[in-house]
Design a protein around this motif. Structure first.
Motif, PDB file in Angstrom:
ATOM      1  N   ALA A 214     124.762 -15.990 136.265  1.00 41.35           N
ATOM      2  CA  ALA A 214     125.089 -14.646 136.519  1.00 41.35           C
ATOM      3  C   ALA A 214     124.808 -13.748 135.443  1.00 41.35           C
ATOM      4  O   ALA A 214     124.144 -12.774 135.452  1.00 41.35           O
ATOM      5  CB  ALA A 214     126.536 -14.450 137.110  1.00 41.35           C
ATOM      6  N   LEU A 218     121.632 -11.076 134.861  1.00 44.47           N
ATOM      7  CA  LEU A 218     121.955  -9.846 134.596  1.00 44.47           C
ATOM      8  C   LEU A 218     121.249  -9.187 133.421  1.00 44.47           C
ATOM      9  O   LEU A 218     120.613  -8.219 133.291  1.00 44.47           O
ATOM     10  CB  LEU A 218     123.219  -9.439 134.482  1.00 44.47           C
ATOM     11  CG  LEU A 218     123.521  -7.980 134.297  1.00 44.47           C
ATOM     12  CD1 LEU A 218     123.316  -7.170 135.458  1.00 44.47           C
ATOM     13  CD2 LEU A 218     125.212  -7.973 134.190  1.00 44.47           C
ATOM     14  N   VAL A 239     118.540  -9.415 139.270  1.00 42.45           N
ATOM     15  CA  VAL A 239     119.421  -8.771 140.082  1.00 42.45           C
ATOM     16  C   VAL A 239     120.036  -9.509 141.266  1.00 42.45           C
ATOM     17  O   VAL A 239     121.393  -9.450 141.494  1.00 42.45           O
ATOM     18  CB  VAL A 239     119.218  -7.002 140.279  1.00 42.45           C
ATOM     19  CG1 VAL A 239     120.103  -6.483 141.179  1.00 42.45           C
ATOM     20  CG2 VAL A 239     118.937  -6.376 138.971  1.00 42.45           C
ATOM     21  N   PHE A 242     122.541 -12.049 140.308  1.00 43.24           N
ATOM     22  CA  PHE A 242     123.584 -11.659 139.886  1.00 43.24           C
ATOM     23  C   PHE A 242     124.470 -11.352 140.962  1.00 43.24           C
ATOM     24  O   PHE A 242     125.781 -11.789 141.048  1.00 43.24           O
ATOM     25  CB  PHE A 242     123.453 -10.364 138.943  1.00 43.24           C
ATOM     26  CG  PHE A 242     124.522 -10.001 138.361  1.00 43.24           C
ATOM     27  CD1 PHE A 242     125.365 -10.530 137.382  1.00 43.24           C
ATOM     28  CD2 PHE A 242     125.019  -8.756 139.054  1.00 43.24           C
ATOM     29  CE1 PHE A 242     126.507  -9.718 136.896  1.00 43.24           C
ATOM     30  CE2 PHE A 242     126.328  -7.953 138.488  1.00 43.24           C
ATOM     31  CZ  PHE A 242     127.015  -8.855 137.591  1.00 43.24           C
TER      32      PHE A 242
END
Length: 487
Positions: A214, A218, A239, A242
């Motif tokens: 994650a 990001l 994105v 994430f």
């Protein structure tokens, strides 16, 4: 007046020795980062790197370091803080040696990744080792000295980096870390005591993978958005990863018997607001040296060494404020220091914002940089003390890992955001000249456009600093800090 027992005196002597060792580690990592900020144009010119590769020389370190901090905080809780801390020194030193031997920019970026892993092992544990060593009533003093040593690194780094880049060659930017790393490793092995380990528990493998994925997704998306735009496939995929990973992390960590990220520790207002304030402060301050060094090289056409000298007011301000604030910590609450520091940082950035221009006298720039540095030194000492004294001993490793990780996310966004705002003002065809520090020799018109970018960058950082002050005010303690188990 409370009498000082021989046990207390012995503990305090050991605590200050620990502070010296951990401060040396912070100086090592700080110098490694600040020298490259100023000497980046020399490295870019050597490898003839493009804008994307130039950004990744800096961002690769920040991405990997940020994404692995929580993991190494948990590993140290389980396997031994002293052992992980010293292993970090060994890895960082080896990676620095190999970075100086890089045959290509790709190899250099890979060595920066190894440096990042070693730095994560050091940063995730240094603050916790100090917190464990100092009596609670003296922690602010130790933390003030520890944070203040960051200014020593920032003070020496830009100047040394500029001098090395112009004389010995960019390779020595990395090789100077080798003797310092060996010294830190030897002194640390001799002084640091083995700390009690927590009972052996299974490592939360799924949680570690999800958190790493994650954060990496990001930060990759944020950095790529600055160079390729928000519509880039890399940004969209990052994105998406994430967004999918966050709910999976929440589910996995709630079910895990030994979560790498215990979400229950971060639900309180104090910790949430203090960490968000730390994020804003890191975002507002961390790109200052890079941006100002680029200003003097790209807009005024000075050399790397002179550019390094120009940013000295920032670390001087941190270096003066941190130990003074540490001494005041026995009379002034960390909460009040955090708010005051955040407001002072905003004042410095506001000065730079309203005076930005190609012909601005240096003394005006210097005042803004010095005030911002004083604010950062005050905030960091107060904020760190506030967070670390509010936690039980068993959670120090993972929470400190999260604290440093949050700051690093701010640093990554700060670097990417600042460079994006700056280079957007001159257009994609001249961005490489900004990174290489040669824009002033090509186009006076472009320099004028670049100054608009500097003013916008300072405006964004000023607004973020003000938001940090508001968040620091919301982190008011509601009860007495939880006591830490002494060891």
């Amino acid at each position: 007046m409370v009498a000082v027992t021989p046990h207390d005196a012995t503990r305090l002597r050991y605590a200050w020795r620990v502070c010296a060792v951990t401060s040396l580690g912070l100086v090592l990592i700080g110098i490694a980062g600040s020298t490259l900020n100023v000497a980046l144009p020399a490295v870019v010119r050597h490898f003839q790197a493009g804008p994307l590769e130039s950004g990744w020389i800096l961002l690769a370190f920040l991405l990997v370091n940020t994404a692995s901090l929580v993991f190494f905080g948990r590993v140290a809780d389980l396997l031994g803080r002293r052992e992980v801390y010293l292993a970090g020194f060994a890895l960082f030193t080896l990676a620095s040696l190999l970075a100086g031997l890089s045959p290509s920019v790709g190899f250099l970026i890979a060595m920066r990744v190894l440096q990042a892993v070693g730095a994560a092992m050091i940063l995730a544990n240094g603050t916790v080792i100090i917190t464990d060593a100092f009596p609670p009533e003296r922690l602010s003093q130790g933390m003030g000295v520890y944070i203040g040593t960051m200014s020593v690194a920032q003070l020496a780094g830009p100047t040394v980096g500029g001098l090395i880049a112009e004389t010995a060659g960019w390779q020595w930017i990395f090789w100077v870390n080798v003797p310092a790393g060996l010294l830190a490793l030897g002194v640390g092995a001799a002084i640091l005591r083995r700390m009690p380990r927590r009972p052996r528990q299974p490592v939360d493998a799924l949680g570690n993978v999800l958190v790493f994925a994650a954060l990496s997704a990001l930060l990759l998306a944020l950095s790529e958005a600055g160079s390729r735009g928000p519509g880039s496939p890399v940004v969209i995929v990052g994105v998406a990863v994430f967004v999918v990973a966050v709910p999976l992390i929440v589910v996995a960590e709630r079910r895990s018997a030994n979560p790498v990220l215990d979400l229950r520790l971060f639900g309180g207002r104090l910790l949430a607001c203090a960490n968000l304030a730390s994020f804003c402060n890191a975002l507002a301050r961390s790109a200052l040296i890079l941006v100002v060094a680029l200003y003097f090289q790209a807009a005024r056409g000075v050399g790397a060494f002179e550019a390094g000298l120009s940013v000295l007011p920032v670390p001087v301000g941190i270096g003066l404020a941190s130990p003074i604030v540490g001494m005041l910590g026995r009379r002034v609450s960390p909460y009040a220091l955090s708010i005051g520091g955040a407001l002072l940082s905003a004042a410095g950035l506001g000065t730079l914002m309203v005076t930005a221009g190609a012909g601005t006298p240096y003394w005006v720039i210097g005042i803004g940089l010095f005030v911002a540095g004083c604010g950062s030194g005050t905030f960091l000492t107060g904020n760190t003390t506030q967070v670390m004294t509010a936690l039980p001993a068993g959670s120090l490793g993972v929470v400190n890992g999260l604290r440093v990780m949050v700051m690093n996310v701010g640093i990554v966004i700060s670097v990417g955001l600042s460079l994006t705002v700056l280079t957007a003002s001159v257009g994609p065809e001249l961005r490489a000249q900004v990174y290489a520090g040669t824009l002033s020799t090509l186009s006076p018109v472009a320099v004028g456009q670049l100054m608009d970018g500097f003013q916008r960058a300072y405006a964004v950082l000023f607004a973020v600093a003000l938001a940090g002050a508001v968040l620091a005010a919301l982190a008011r303690p509601q009860s007495a800090p939880a006591s830490r188990a002494s060891t």
